[in-house]
Design a protein around this motif. Structure first.
Motif, PDB file in Angstrom:
ATOM      1  N   GLN A 113       0.865  -1.232  -0.296  1.00 48.99           N
ATOM      2  CA  GLN A 113       0.162  -0.008   0.037  1.00 48.99           C
ATOM      3  C   GLN A 113       0.923   1.280   0.029  1.00 48.99           C
ATOM      4  O   GLN A 113       0.517   2.433  -0.717  1.00 48.99           O
ATOM      5  N   ILE A 114       2.164   1.401   0.573  1.00 50.73           N
ATOM      6  CA  ILE A 114       2.758   2.663   0.672  1.00 50.73           C
ATOM      7  C   ILE A 114       3.319   2.528  -0.687  1.00 50.73           C
ATOM      8  O   ILE A 114       3.405   3.516  -1.222  1.00 50.73           O
ATOM      9  N   MET A 125       0.780   4.192  -3.009  1.00 46.72           N
ATOM     10  CA  MET A 125       0.547   5.663  -2.646  1.00 46.72           C
ATOM     11  C   MET A 125       1.629   6.507  -3.081  1.00 46.72           C
ATOM     12  O   MET A 125       1.556   7.653  -3.716  1.00 46.72           O
ATOM     13  N   ARG A 132       7.226 -14.406   9.230  1.00 43.12           N
ATOM     14  CA  ARG A 132       7.530 -13.924  10.691  1.00 43.12           C
ATOM     15  C   ARG A 132       8.213 -14.911  11.248  1.00 43.12           C
ATOM     16  O   ARG A 132       8.313 -16.189  11.089  1.00 43.12           O
ATOM     17  N   GLU A 192      -4.899  -7.505   2.944  1.00 40.74           N
ATOM     18  CA  GLU A 192      -4.994  -6.376   3.521  1.00 40.74           C
ATOM     19  C   GLU A 192      -5.832  -5.283   2.678  1.00 40.74           C
ATOM     20  O   GLU A 192      -5.834  -5.424   1.486  1.00 40.74           O
ATOM     21  N   LEU A 242      -6.964  -0.990   1.785  1.00 40.54           N
ATOM     22  CA  LEU A 242      -6.911   0.623   1.949  1.00 40.54           C
ATOM     23  C   LEU A 242      -7.788   1.282   1.171  1.00 40.54           C
ATOM     24  O   LEU A 242      -8.041   1.063   0.140  1.00 40.54           O
ATOM     25  N   PHE A 297      -2.570  -0.408  16.754  1.00 48.46           N
ATOM     26  CA  PHE A 297      -1.630  -0.749  15.568  1.00 48.46           C
ATOM     27  C   PHE A 297      -0.661   0.787  15.316  1.00 48.46           C
ATOM     28  O   PHE A 297      -1.248   1.909  15.639  1.00 48.46           O
ATOM     29  N   PHE A 308       0.225   2.055  12.669  1.00 49.24           N
ATOM     30  CA  PHE A 308      -0.238   2.797  11.375  1.00 49.24           C
ATOM     31  C   PHE A 308      -1.677   3.134  11.428  1.00 49.24           C
ATOM     32  O   PHE A 308      -2.058   3.922  10.321  1.00 49.24           O
ATOM     33  N   PHE A 319      -7.373  -2.063   6.686  1.00 53.27           N
ATOM     34  CA  PHE A 319      -7.802  -3.216   7.376  1.00 53.27           C
ATOM     35  C   PHE A 319      -6.762  -4.440   6.981  1.00 53.27           C
ATOM     36  O   PHE A 319      -6.155  -4.373   6.097  1.00 53.27           O
TER      37      PHE A 319
HETATM   38  C1  2U9 Z   1      -1.312   1.193   5.429  1.00 52.64           C
HETATM   39  C2  2U9 Z   1      -1.763   1.846   6.308  1.00 52.64           C
HETATM   40  C3  2U9 Z   1      -2.411   0.944   7.171  1.00 52.64           C
HETATM   41  C4  2U9 Z   1      -3.343  -2.394   7.712  1.00 52.64           C
HETATM   42  C5  2U9 Z   1      -3.833  -3.193   9.002  1.00 52.64           C
HETATM   43  C6  2U9 Z   1      -4.376  -4.703  10.356  1.00 52.64           C
HETATM   44  C7  2U9 Z   1      -5.123  -3.597  10.962  1.00 52.64           C
HETATM   45  C8  2U9 Z   1      -4.338  -5.866  11.027  1.00 52.64           C
HETATM   46  C9  2U9 Z   1      -3.436  -8.022  11.238  1.00 52.64           C
HETATM   47  C10 2U9 Z   1      -4.512  -9.039  11.109  1.00 52.64           C
HETATM   48  C11 2U9 Z   1      -3.845 -10.463  11.595  1.00 52.64           C
HETATM   49  C12 2U9 Z   1      -1.919  -8.881  10.801  1.00 52.64           C
HETATM   50  O1  2U9 Z   1      -2.404 -11.067   9.880  1.00 52.64           O
HETATM   51  S1  2U9 Z   1      -2.241 -10.529  11.100  1.00 52.64           S
HETATM   52  O2  2U9 Z   1      -1.412 -11.112  11.807  1.00 52.64           O
HETATM   53  N1  2U9 Z   1      -3.588  -6.764  10.525  1.00 52.64           N
HETATM   54  O3  2U9 Z   1      -4.796  -6.092  12.457  1.00 52.64           O
HETATM   55  N2  2U9 Z   1      -3.722  -4.470   9.386  1.00 52.64           N
HETATM   56  S2  2U9 Z   1      -4.786  -2.164   9.903  1.00 52.64           S
HETATM   57  O4  2U9 Z   1      -2.936  -1.170   7.879  1.00 52.64           O
HETATM   58  C13 2U9 Z   1      -2.490  -0.224   7.035  1.00 52.64           C
HETATM   59  C14 2U9 Z   1      -1.742  -0.936   5.846  1.00 52.64           C
HETATM   60  C15 2U9 Z   1      -1.144  -0.129   5.065  1.00 52.64           C
HETATM   61  C16 2U9 Z   1      -0.558   2.038   4.170  1.00 52.64           C
END
Ligand code: 2U9
Length: 333
Positions: free
Chosen positions: A175-176, A179, A196, A212, A214, A250, A252, A302
């Protein structure tokens, strides 16, 4: 005359009649209307005088019957041989196994379909990333534990010792990159593998898949986030899904939340809350990092683990099953 009948008889007994062609040649040679050997012998009846004529006629007739008999026999033999060789088209076909998509792929496809209907396009990016796209641009502080060797698989040591080239820990760097390379509005989902440095167990693996999303535009609010994820949960888990947003954190997103759904099993205790994804409003620091004006644009993001969703839906209790490629397991999907 008698001699020639015997000779013809001996000849026609000696001919081999194994093919259709041989049979036809034989028929023309002996019984052909013009110049057939036996036909000619019939024509010769008129040259036989007196009492011998009857006997002659009888012998030629017999010869003709024998020639016909040989043709019939040869045809019958051919027909029965053909029956043996020809496949029996009335037999049921032999089934051969058809593969199916891996449950991770099936789940990712379904997630993708739901968001496609909401106007999201799909973006993809590299699995080998740098510190900036995986951490810094996403507002991770310098001392965040995810930046530690304990949690992230580095290909080069993290700064200050090395360049910090790493296996991405989430798909957010894509997503970065979106953008950085285009102007708002953005409405994208990013499916992909992430890595991980975790102890492998029934619930965690060194690699897994995320989707994910956006959404950035003028005037996007938390109400849009909640409605989008409500539609998603209904499509994935059924229109009677019961869900809740629970505050979380989080780097971000601010504010941040996790979404749980009520999972009813047969035990009759009302069910359990199970986390399905994380989300939040994109932190203004993240928009600043990629030169998107946070005063003009707002949005939400998300993220969810595909394995987790696939395991929930199919009642799979060990994530490792999804990576062993045991056909007995995979054939169930
Ligand atoms: C940009 C800005 C924000 C992505 C997001 C989550 C919340 C989150 C976890 C779910 C289970 C990771 O797989 S997991 O372990 N992810 O809870 N991810 S908001 O937020 C972003 C992404 C990109 C530029």
């Amino acid at each position: 005359m008698a001699d020639s009948i015997d000779k013809v008889r001996a000849d026609l007994e000696a001919v081999s009649l194994d093919t259709d062609e041989q049979i036809e040649t034989f028929r023309i040679k002996y019984l052909g209307r013009k110049k057939g050997v036996i036909t000619d012998l019939f024509a010769g009846i008129r040259d036989v005088e007196g009492p011998e004529r009857g006997a002659y006629g009888q012998r030629v007739n017999e010869l003709k019957r024998r020639a016909e008999e040989r043709i019939d026999e040869a045809k019958r033999r051919g027909a029965s041989a053909a029956t043996v060789d020809r496949p029996d088209v009335t037999l049921p076909g032999r089934p051969f196994p058809v593969g199916s998509l891996h449950p991770i792929t099936q789940t990712a496809e379904e997630i993708r379909r739901v968001f496609a209907r909401l106007g999201y396009s799909v973006a993809e990016g590299p699995e080998i990333e740098d510190d900036f796209h995986n951490f810094t641009a996403l507002n991770f502080p310098a001392d965040h534990p995810a930046r530690d060797m304990q949690d992230t698989l580095f290909l080069e040591p993290p700064p200050p010792q090395g360049s910090g080239v790493l296996l991405r820990t989430h798909t957010s760097p894509v997503q970065i990159r979106v953008m950085e390379s285009s102007r708002p509005p953005y409405r994208v989902i990013v499916p992909g593998r992430v890595y991980r440095n975790e102890a492998i167990s029934y619930k965690s693996y060194c690699l897994f898949h995320q989707v994910e999303g956006l959404c950035i535009d003028e005037g996007v609010t938390m109400a849009d986030l909640k409605e989008t994820l409500r539609v998603f949960a209904r499509e994935m888990f059924g229109s009677d899904v019961v869900m809740r947003f629970r505050p979380s954190f989080f780097p971000f997103t601010e504010p941040s939340a996790e979404v749980d759904i009520l999972w009813k099993d047969d035990s009759g205790n009302g069910g359990r809350w199970l986390e399905i994804l994380g989300c939040g409003m994109v932190d203004p620091n993240v928009l600043d990092a990629v030169d998107v004006d946070p005063e003009r644009y707002t949005g939400f993001a998300f993220g969810m683990g595909i394995e987790r969703i696939a395991m929930l839906r199919h009642g799979i209790d060990d994530i490792r099953l999804l990576y062993e490629n045991d056909v007995r397991f995979l054939a169930q999907f």
